[in-house]
Design a protein around this motif. Structure first.
Motif, PDB file in Angstrom:
ATOM      1  N   ILE A 197      45.272  52.541   4.944  1.00 20.86           N
ATOM      2  CA  ILE A 197      44.092  51.612   4.734  1.00 20.86           C
ATOM      3  C   ILE A 197      43.486  51.931   3.331  1.00 20.86           C
ATOM      4  N   HIS A 217      36.081  57.247  11.397  1.00 19.73           N
ATOM      5  CA  HIS A 217      35.991  56.273  10.396  1.00 19.73           C
ATOM      6  C   HIS A 217      35.045  56.677   9.060  1.00 19.73           C
ATOM      7  N   TYR A 230      35.324  51.263   7.552  1.00 22.10           N
ATOM      8  CA  TYR A 230      36.941  51.322   8.291  1.00 22.10           C
ATOM      9  C   TYR A 230      36.922  52.197   9.520  1.00 22.10           C
ATOM     10  N   LEU A 233      40.393  54.978  12.867  1.00 23.92           N
ATOM     11  CA  LEU A 233      41.273  55.458  12.085  1.00 23.92           C
ATOM     12  C   LEU A 233      42.271  56.595  12.919  1.00 23.92           C
ATOM     13  N   LEU A 253      45.587  53.625   9.811  1.00 26.23           N
ATOM     14  CA  LEU A 253      45.337  52.976  10.807  1.00 26.23           C
ATOM     15  C   LEU A 253      45.688  53.757  12.409  1.00 26.23           C
ATOM     16  N   LEU A 264      42.690  48.004  12.869  1.00 27.20           N
ATOM     17  CA  LEU A 264      41.269  48.514  12.175  1.00 27.20           C
ATOM     18  C   LEU A 264      40.145  47.578  12.504  1.00 27.20           C
ATOM     19  N   TYR A 266      37.070  46.307  10.568  1.00 26.96           N
ATOM     20  CA  TYR A 266      36.383  46.300   9.162  1.00 26.96           C
ATOM     21  C   TYR A 266      35.191  45.725   9.094  1.00 26.96           C
TER      22      TYR A 266
END
Length: 282
Positions: A197, A217, A230, A233, A253, A264, A266
């Motif tokens: 990512i 995150h 993000y 994770l 991810l 993911l 976002y």
């Protein structure tokens, strides 16, 4: 029968009481002398006329060349001014010069066309150049630098470098874990577990940790009010408080936190307000 030309003439000049003077001469020599007496001034005059014409031709050619060079310079300065106006608009400033400072090519004009001497064109170029230079260095460059920094802080692109699809858009959506609806504060991208990512703008890592909803995150503060998130994770690759460049890997991810499968999440924030990331994907 043709008469023969004597090879030599003799001329006697006598004066009373004095010895006679005898002059001998050849007809050919006399003819050559007469010819030279007539031809030499003619050749000299022709040479002077030719030299004058040649010099005037060279001067005309030089003036034409200078005029073309001056015209080219003015045209390039006009192009430069157009670029400066474009940069001014991009930087959010307007051209506020008084009318008296407008370049020659932009002054109101009209009437019958007349040829302009090269000296006048060069003077016009010399007058226009300081105005453009002052505008460029005095206000356009500093304002544009700020604009470029602000634009660089704007999130841009998709956080994944592989082919992906959006599985959940920004806004109202059915609750994936039960009945009813909920407001989705971002975009979900499908991907394989462990896919890298990437951060979508340079900035400072504000958060790098765990949250019950977002799982592992990362939140990055990009300045000018922009922040990106993000989430979900599998692993975090950055630590809180460090500066990172655009396209730096922030994690991988996964499906941690409140997640129904590998993807993911976002989000994009502007001045602490969550906004639709769709407008920032290009």
């Amino acid at each position: 029968m043709a008469r023969r030309i004597p090879r030599q003439y003799t001329l006697f000049i006598s004066c009373t009481g004095k010895t006679p003077i005898t002059l001998s001469f050849h007809p050919v020599a006399v003819s050559v002398g007469v010819f030279l007496a007539i031809a030499l001034p003619t050749v000299w005059i022709g040479t002077v006329v030719y030299s004058y014409v040649q010099k005037n031709y060279q001067l005309t050619q030089r003036n034409t060349q200078l005029e073309q060079e001056a015209t080219d310079i003015l045209e390039r300065l006009d192009d430069l001014e157009g670029e400066i106006k474009h940069l001014q608009r991009r930087a959010g400033i307007s051209d506020s010069r008084p009318a008296s400072e407008e370049p020659l090519s932009y002054l109101p004009s009209g009437g019958e066309r007349a040829r302009v001497q090269p000296e006048v064109l060069f003077d016009a170029a010399k007058a226009q150049l300081p105005l453009l230079s002052r505008a460029l260095r005095g206000e356009v460059k500093p304002a544009l630098e700020k604009t470029l920094v602000r634009e660089e802080a704007r999130p841009r692109g998709i956080p994944l470098k592989v082919e992906t699809t959006i599985t959940s858009k920004f806004g109202l959506r059915p609750n994936p874990f039960g009945r009813g609806y909920e407001f989705h504060k971002g975009i979900d991208f499908r991907g394989d577990y462990g896919t890298p990512i990437y951060v979508t703008a340079p900035g400072l890592v504000e958060t790098a940790g765990w949250d019950p909803g977002f799982g592992n995150h990362v939140i990055v503060d990009h300045g000018y009010g922009y922040r990106t998130l993000y989430a979900h994770l599998s692993k975090i690759e950055v630590t809180q408080g460090i500066d990172i460049e655009r396209d730096r890997v922030v994690g991988y991810l996964g499906s941690t936190g409140r997640s129904s499968g590998p993807h993911l999440h976002y989000s994009v924030y502007h001045h602490d307000e969550v906004i639709d990331p769709q407008d920032y994907l290009d």
